[in-house]
Design an enzyme around this catalytic site. Structure first.
Site, mmCIF file in Angstrom:
data_model
loop_
_atom_site.group_PDB
_atom_site.id
_atom_site.type_symbol
_atom_site.label_atom_id
_atom_site.label_comp_id
_atom_site.label_asym_id
_atom_site.label_seq_id
_atom_site.Cartn_x
_atom_site.Cartn_y
_atom_site.Cartn_z
ATOM 1 N N ARG A 97 0.841 -1.194 0.000
ATOM 2 C CA ARG A 97 0.000 0.000 0.000
ATOM 3 C C ARG A 97 0.882 1.252 0.000
ATOM 4 O O ARG A 97 1.973 1.264 0.590
ATOM 5 C CB ARG A 97 -0.875 -0.019 1.251
ATOM 6 N N THR B 41 -9.912 -0.107 -9.774
ATOM 7 C CA THR B 41 -8.841 -0.930 -9.271
ATOM 8 C C THR B 41 -8.787 -2.136 -10.196
ATOM 9 O O THR B 41 -9.583 -2.243 -11.125
ATOM 10 C CB THR B 41 -9.154 -1.330 -7.810
ATOM 11 N N VAL C 237 -4.570 2.557 -8.579
ATOM 12 C CA VAL C 237 -4.134 3.956 -8.450
ATOM 13 C C VAL C 237 -5.277 4.787 -7.889
ATOM 14 O O VAL C 237 -5.245 6.008 -7.905
ATOM 15 C CB VAL C 237 -3.645 4.536 -9.800
ATOM 16 N N ASN C 238 -6.323 4.119 -7.415
ATOM 17 C CA ASN C 238 -7.532 4.681 -6.816
ATOM 18 C C ASN C 238 -8.556 5.062 -7.878
ATOM 19 O O ASN C 238 -9.117 4.174 -8.504
ATOM 20 C CB ASN C 238 -7.226 5.846 -5.885
ATOM 21 N N GLU D 62 -4.278 8.096 -3.949
ATOM 22 C CA GLU D 62 -4.712 7.334 -2.780
ATOM 23 C C GLU D 62 -4.839 8.163 -1.514
ATOM 24 O O GLU D 62 -5.413 7.686 -0.532
ATOM 25 C CB GLU D 62 -3.742 6.183 -2.513
ATOM 26 N N ASP E 275 -8.073 8.234 0.231
ATOM 27 C CA ASP E 275 -8.549 7.118 1.052
ATOM 28 C C ASP E 275 -8.273 7.321 2.540
ATOM 29 O O ASP E 275 -8.739 6.533 3.364
ATOM 30 C CB ASP E 275 -7.917 5.807 0.587
ATOM 31 N N SER F 10 -7.801 0.605 3.092
ATOM 32 C CA SER F 10 -8.185 0.128 1.765
ATOM 33 C C SER F 10 -9.346 -0.839 1.874
ATOM 34 O O SER F 10 -9.570 -1.447 2.924
ATOM 35 C CB SER F 10 -6.998 -0.573 1.098
ATOM 36 N N SER F 11 -10.063 -0.989 0.767
ATOM 37 C CA SER F 11 -11.102 -2.016 0.689
ATOM 38 C C SER F 11 -10.644 -3.237 -0.100
ATOM 39 O O SER F 11 -11.394 -4.212 -0.221
ATOM 40 C CB SER F 11 -12.366 -1.444 0.019
ATOM 41 N N GLY G 97 -13.675 0.015 -5.419
ATOM 42 C CA GLY G 97 -13.728 0.939 -4.295
ATOM 43 C C GLY G 97 -14.320 0.277 -3.070
ATOM 44 O O GLY G 97 -14.002 -0.865 -2.727
#
Length: 594
Positions: free
Chosen positions: A126, A399, A418-419, A438, A441, A470-471, A491
C-alpha cells in the site's frame, strides 16, 4: 462438492434479468495450453480421472482484467516461472494496459500461498503518506475538504508501493530474474496496445485534469488528440522505467534517475515529496486474516485492508441463518443488514495497524458476530442513523485484480490500484509513471465521505509513513474438495463483491457463474441498498421496501471480479473473468505429464 439445489435456487433469485453464458476453454494447443478469446468469460481444463488423486493442480490457471496480462503470465510460466513470477508479469502488464485502474505509480496487496512451505503470507504494498500530508493541507479557507487537492495532482499521491512489491516477489518467491518476468510488460509498453472503450471513456471523464500536466499530455496526447478506440498507445518512457526496475531492482525506481524525475515532477506541480521518503519505502509482510465459514477456510486481507475484517463479520453474522431456505427478499435483507454493521465498524475502528490499535481479534470473533446478529430484526431494516457513529468500547474503485494457481499448488490473489480513474492524472515527465490519488482514502477531514462515499475518523487520519485504509480484499477459500482464489476492484464495493463470490462458491456455483453474478451492496452510509439493474426482481424490491429499506435497484454494473478454482476431487482447473469487462481473460495451461 455436492450442489445444494435449494441454495442455488435461492442465490439465483438474486440474478433475475441476467443470463450466464459461459465460454469454455478451447482445445489443447501444441504447447500444451488452452486458449480463449480475449473476450472470454471463462477457461477450464481437466485431466484423466486417474490423476484425481494428485495433491497438486494439473496445471496453471490465470484470470485477469486484460487478455494481454493473462497472456503475459502464461508466457512466464512457459519460460519456467512459477505463480509468483507470473504474478509479476501480470501485475506489470496491467500497469501498462490498464492505466485507468492501476500502475507502478500506485500500490496493491498480494496474498500468497507458498506450496513448498505451506505458508500463507500477505504482502502489503500500500502507498504511504509523505510528511507534508497533514490533514490541514487538504482543507480550504473555510475548513472544508479541498476535493480538488485530495483527488487531483501531486497532493493526492502517496509514495508508490507496487514497484517494491514486484522486486520483493522476485527476490523472495520467484524462480526467474525480475528482468525476465518484466519482459512482456516492457515489450507491450514499447510496441503499444490497442486502446479499448473503457480507456477512451475514462479519459473523457478525466480529460480536464489529465491535460493540466505536461507529462500526461506527452503520453495520452502524443498524436495531438485524446485516446480513441483502436489507436495504438505506446509508452516508451514507461518501458524504460520498467527496464531500470528489472536491471537495478529497488534502486531502479526509488533511487537514481527515475526517483529524481518523480521528485522534480511533484515539486514542479506544487507538491512536497522528499528523496528519503521514496528511498525509505518498504513493503510489509503481514499475517493474513483467517476464519471459518461453513466448510470453508477463508484466508484474506488483514489491516490496512478493511476487507478481511468486514467479511469475517458479515459471514459469521450470516452463519446464524440457513440462507438456502430463505426467499430472495429475506436473504437480501439479512445480507445487507450484516453489511450495514460491518461497514459501520470499518468507519470507526480500522486503519494502519502500525499506527493505531485495531481491535481485529474482537471484531472478527464469533462472539462479537453473535451480538451483531442479535441486533438484526428478521422482518425490519434498522436505519443506519440508529447505529451509533461513535466508537463503542472494545477490548481488543477503479482498481484491478488477478488470480493465479500453478501446478505446484502456489497461489496468488492480487489487487492493485491507483484509486480513481487514471489516479491523480499526473504522469511524471520522462518516466511514464502515472501517480496514484490514494491520499483520498485517508480520513482527510473526519466524518467527511471520500470519493467512494465512505467516511473515516482518527484511526484513518494521515500521518507521515502511514498507509491509508483500503477495501482491497484478495482472498483464498479452501474446503476438503475445492480451492478458489478471488478478488475484485470497485472501491468500497470490493468487499461485498468478494463476499457475494464466496457465498456463490458455497452455494455450488462455478467460477464463471461467480464472476458473472449480479451484485448488491450496502455500506452503512448512505443508507441504501445498491443493486445492479435486474439483480433484484420487482417483487423483491417491494418486499424490501416494506421492511423499511431504501433500494436503488437500477444502478449501472460495477466491479470486475477475477477468480480461478481447483476442484481437488476431479482434479480440474477453471477460471472466470467478469463478463462486465469485455477485454478480460481466463486461461488454463496444463502441466506436462509426470
Amino acid at each position: 462438492m455436492a450442489i445444494d439445489l435449494r441454495a442455488r435456487t435461492a442465490l439465483l433469485l438474486l440474478t433475475v434479468g441476467f443470463v450466464f453464458a459461459p465460454v469454455m476453454a478451447g482445445p489443447l494447443a501444441q504447447d500444451g495450453s488452452t486458449s480463449t478469446a480475449a473476450t472470454s468469460a471463462a477457461a477450464s481444463a481437466k485431466v484423466d480421472a486417474t490423476a484425481s488423486s494428485r495433491s497438486t493442480p494439473p496445471g496453471t490457471a490465470i484470470a485477469s482484467a486484460h487478455a494481454l496480462s493473462t497472456d503475459a503470465g502464461m508466457e512466464i510460466m512457459r519460460a519456467g516461472g512459477n505463480a509468483f513470477d507470473a504474478a509479476i508479469a501480470v501485475s506489470a502488464t496491467l500497469s501498462v494496459v490498464e492505466p485507468i485502474s492501476s500502475g507502478i505509480g500506485g500500490g496493491g496487496f498480494f496474498l500468497l500461498h507458498d506450496a513448498r512451505s505451506g505458508r500463507d503470507v500477505f504482502v502489503d504494498a500500500r502507498e504511504t503518506a509523505p510528511e507534508s500530508a497533514t490533514p490541514e493541507a487538504y482543507l480550504d479557507a473555510k475548513g472544508e475538504l479541498n476535493r480538488d487537492r485530495s483527488v487531483n495532482g501531486p497532493w493526492s499521491a502517496g509514495i508508490p508501493g507496487l514497484p517494491a512489491a514486484l522486486v520483493h516477489l522476485a527476490e523472495r518467491y520467484g524462480r526467474l530474474p525480475l528482468k525476465i518476468s518484466l519482459a512482456p510488460a516492457i515489450r507491450i509498453a514499447r510496441e503499444g496496445f490497442p486502446i479499448y472503450a473503457r480507456l477512451e471513456k475514462g479519459y473523457a471523464t478525466r480529460r480536464e485534469v489529465m491535460e493540466r500536466y505536461r507529462g500526461t499530455r506527452a503520453v495520452f496526447l502524443a498524436d495531438g488528440t485524446p485516446p480513441q478506440v483502436g489507436e495504438i498507445l505506446k509508452q516508451p518512457d514507461l518501458a524504460r522505467t520498467l527496464e531500470l526496475l528489472g536491471e537495478k531492482g529497488f534502486d531502479g525506481f526509488y533511487r537514481g534517475d527515475v526517483a529524481k524525475k518523480l521528485l522534480a515532477s511533484v515539486k514542479q506541480e506544487g507538491g512536497k515529496w522528499r528523496a528519503d521518503e521514496l528511498a525509505g519505502y518498504r513493503v510489509k509482510e503481514r499475517e493474513p486474516l483467517r476464519f471459518k465459514y461453513h466448510e470453508w477456510d477463508v484466508i484474506t486481507a488483514p489491516p490496512p485492508s478493511s476487507g478481511g475484517v468486514a467479511m469475517a463479520q458479515i459471514l459469521q453474522i450470516l452463519e446464524g441463518w440457513d440462507l438456502s431456505k430463505l426467499d430472495a427478499a429475506h436473504r437480501t435483507h439479512l445480507i445487507t443488514e450484516a453489511m450495514r454493521r460491518a461497514y459501520r465498524d470499518r468507519t470507526i475502528y480500522l486503519g494502519d495497524p502500525d499506527f493505531v490499535r485495531v481491535p481485529v481479534a474482537r471484531l472478527t470473533s464469533p462472539e462479537y458476530a453473535a451480538g451483531q446478529r442479535a441486533s438484526i430484526h428478521p422482518e425490519k431494516a434498522l436505519p443506519s442513523e440508529l447505529l451509533s457513529g461513535q466508537p463503542a468500547p472494545l477490548e481488543d474503485d477503479e482498481t484491478t485484480h488477478f488470480s493465479i494457481i500453478d501446478a505446484e499448488g502456489n497461489r496468488v490473489a492480487a489487487t492493485q490500484t491507483v484509486n480513481l480513474l487514471y489516479g491523480s492524472g499526473l504522469v511524471a515527465p520522462g518516466t511514464g509513471v502515472l501517480l496514484n490519488n490514494e491520499m483520498d482514502d485517508f480520513a482527510l477531514r473526519p466524518g467527511t465521505p471520500n470519493a467512494f462515499g465512505v467516511m473515516g475518523f482518527e484511526a484513518n487520519a494521515p500521518k507521515a509513513g502511514k498507509r491509508m485504509l483500503s477495501s482491497m480484499t484478495p482472498s483464498f477459500i479452501e474446503s476438503k474438495d475445492k480451492v478458489a482464489v478471488l478478488g475484485a476492484p470497485g472501491g468500497s464495493r470490493i468487499i461485498t463483491e468478494v463476499l457475494l463470490g464466496i457465498l456463490a462458491y458455497d452455494d455450488g456455483l462455478d467460477s464463471r457463474q461467480v464472476a458473472a453474478l449480479p451484485r448488491i451492496h450496502h455500506q452503512w452510509m448512505p443508507d441504501v441498498i445498491s443493486a445492479e439493474a435486474g439483480a433484484l426482481a420487482p417483487d423483491t424490491v417491494k418486499a424490501l421496501e416494506a421492511m423499511g429499506h431504501k433500494v436503488n435497484a437500477a444502478e449501472q454494473p460495477w466491479g470486475n471480479l477475477q477468480t480461478v478454482a481447483w476442484d481437488k476431487a476431479s482434479n480440474t482447473l477453471d477460471g472466470g473473468t467478469d463478463p462486465r469487462n469485455p477485454v478480460g481473460k481466463a486461461d488454463v495451461l496444463l502441466a506436462p505429464a509426470r
